[in-house]
Design an enzyme around this catalytic site. Structure first.
Site, PDB file in Angstrom:
ATOM      1  CB  SER A   3      15.760  13.920   4.921  1.00 22.99           C
ATOM      2  OG  SER A   3      16.847  14.380   4.142  1.00 22.99           O
ATOM      3  N   GLY A  30      14.560   1.181  -2.234  1.00 24.38           N
ATOM      4  CA  GLY A  30      15.473   1.913  -1.368  1.00 24.38           C
ATOM      5  C   GLY A  30      15.488   1.444   0.072  1.00 24.38           C
ATOM      6  CB  ILE A  31      15.612   3.414   3.222  1.00 26.61           C
ATOM      7  CG1 ILE A  31      16.918   4.151   2.898  1.00 26.61           C
ATOM      8  CG2 ILE A  31      15.509   3.142   4.714  1.00 26.61           C
ATOM      9  CD1 ILE A  31      16.958   5.581   3.424  1.00 26.61           C
ATOM     10  N   GLY A  32      13.169   1.566   2.308  1.00 31.59           N
ATOM     11  CA  GLY A  32      11.972   0.820   2.685  1.00 31.59           C
ATOM     12  C   GLY A  32      12.064  -0.648   2.324  1.00 31.59           C
ATOM     13  CB  THR A  54       4.409   3.766   4.279  1.00 30.89           C
ATOM     14  OG1 THR A  54       5.388   4.682   4.784  1.00 30.89           O
ATOM     15  CG2 THR A  54       3.346   3.515   5.339  1.00 30.89           C
ATOM     16  N   GLY A  55       5.957   2.725   1.623  1.00 35.51           N
ATOM     17  CA  GLY A  55       7.037   2.910   0.658  1.00 35.51           C
ATOM     18  C   GLY A  55       8.064   1.799   0.744  1.00 35.51           C
ATOM     19  N   GLY A  56       7.583   0.590   0.983  1.00 30.97           N
ATOM     20  CA  GLY A  56       8.491  -0.548   1.161  1.00 30.97           C
ATOM     21  C   GLY A  56       8.893  -1.218  -0.128  1.00 30.97           C
ATOM     22  CE1 TYR A  88      12.528  14.578   0.844  1.00 30.31           C
ATOM     23  CE2 TYR A  88      14.649  15.410   1.605  1.00 30.31           C
ATOM     24  CZ  TYR A  88      13.754  14.362   1.447  1.00 30.31           C
ATOM     25  OH  TYR A  88      14.096  13.106   1.878  1.00 30.31           O
TER      26      TYR A  88
END
Length: 249
Positions: free
Chosen positions: A137, A17-19, A12-14, A150
């Site tokens: 995080s 960034g990291i994804g 998800t969120g690929g 957050y």
């Protein structure tokens, strides 16, 4: 050696960034990669970058309907899943006394609700011995200015992982947490740091990290690959800090 050959992975969120770095690496290592993102044009560009037959599914992880659609498409196309990386997240830095209900809800809906119901929806499709990776995080365990909401939204992730690691043990499904420190990605701009101020901001952050620099998305992707692959076959229920040592100071 392709460490994920024949595996099916959802990130998800690929799209950034990291994804995105993880999706590119997983695909290179032989996985059939499916990514999710909220905007179609961004999703299409990410799929192009990943290559290797990657698939994109548009939707918002805060929506239960989106998770149901992801599960339906995985079932229809592949029948089962080997790797689920719950990576999508948002951040708004605001002192606690200025946080609005809208800011609070936006972060918890995506960072916490999205992870919980994403795993709930996809778990029946996971093969025995599958790997779940939850992106948290450093902020979940280290106090940083303006990060209260957050941090709270991410702190729940480790608790989810511990419970799921035991709930899913009969199926030998491993559940681990990847906790990045500051990483050089587009999210820095989303924090309100201008291009003019970015070098100074990055130096300030680097001075707080024993490694002396920000992390790179590709370094986090390597850690995700470790957790996704059989290299970590005896690693379960842990929180892996990939932060250059920042959690120590």
């Amino acid at each position: 050696m392709q460490r994920l050959k024949g595996k099916v992975a959802v990130i998800t969120g690929g799209n950034s960034g990291i994804g995105l770095a993880s999706a590119c690496l997983f695909a290179k290592e032989g996985a059939q990669v499916i990514i999710t993102a909220r905007r179609q044009e961004v999703l299409d560009e990410a799929v192009r970058q990943i290559g290797h037959g990657a698939i994109g599914i548009k939707g918002d992880v805060a929506s239960l309907e989106h998770h149901a659609e992801v599960a339906e498409q995985v079932m229809a196309r592949f029948g089962a899943l080997d790797i689920y990386m719950a990576n999508a997240g948002v951040i708004t830095l605001t002192p606690s006394h200025k946080v609005t209900p809208e800011e609070f809800d936006a972060q918890f809906n995506i960072n916490t609700r999205g992870v919980f119901f994403g795993v709930q929806s996809i778990a029946p499709l996971l093969r025995d011995g599958a790997s779940i990776i939850l992106t948290s995080s450093l902020a979940a365990t280290k106090v940083l200015d303006g990060h209260a909401v957050y941090a709270g939204s991410k702190a729940a992730i480790a608790a989810f992982a511990r419970h799921w690691a035991l709930e899913l043990r009969a199926r030998r499904i491993r559940v681990n947490v990847l906790s990045p420190g500051p990483v050089d990605t587009a999210i820095i701009g989303k924090l309100g740091v201008s291009e003019e101020d970015r070098p100074g901001f990055e130096q300030m952050m680097a001075d707080m990290i024993p490694a002396g620099r920000l992390g790179m998305a590709e370094e986090l992707a390597q850690a995700a690959l470790y957790l996704a692959s059989s290299d970590s076959s005896f690693v379960n229920g842990v929180e892996l800090h990939v932060d250059g040592g920042m959690s120590l100071v």
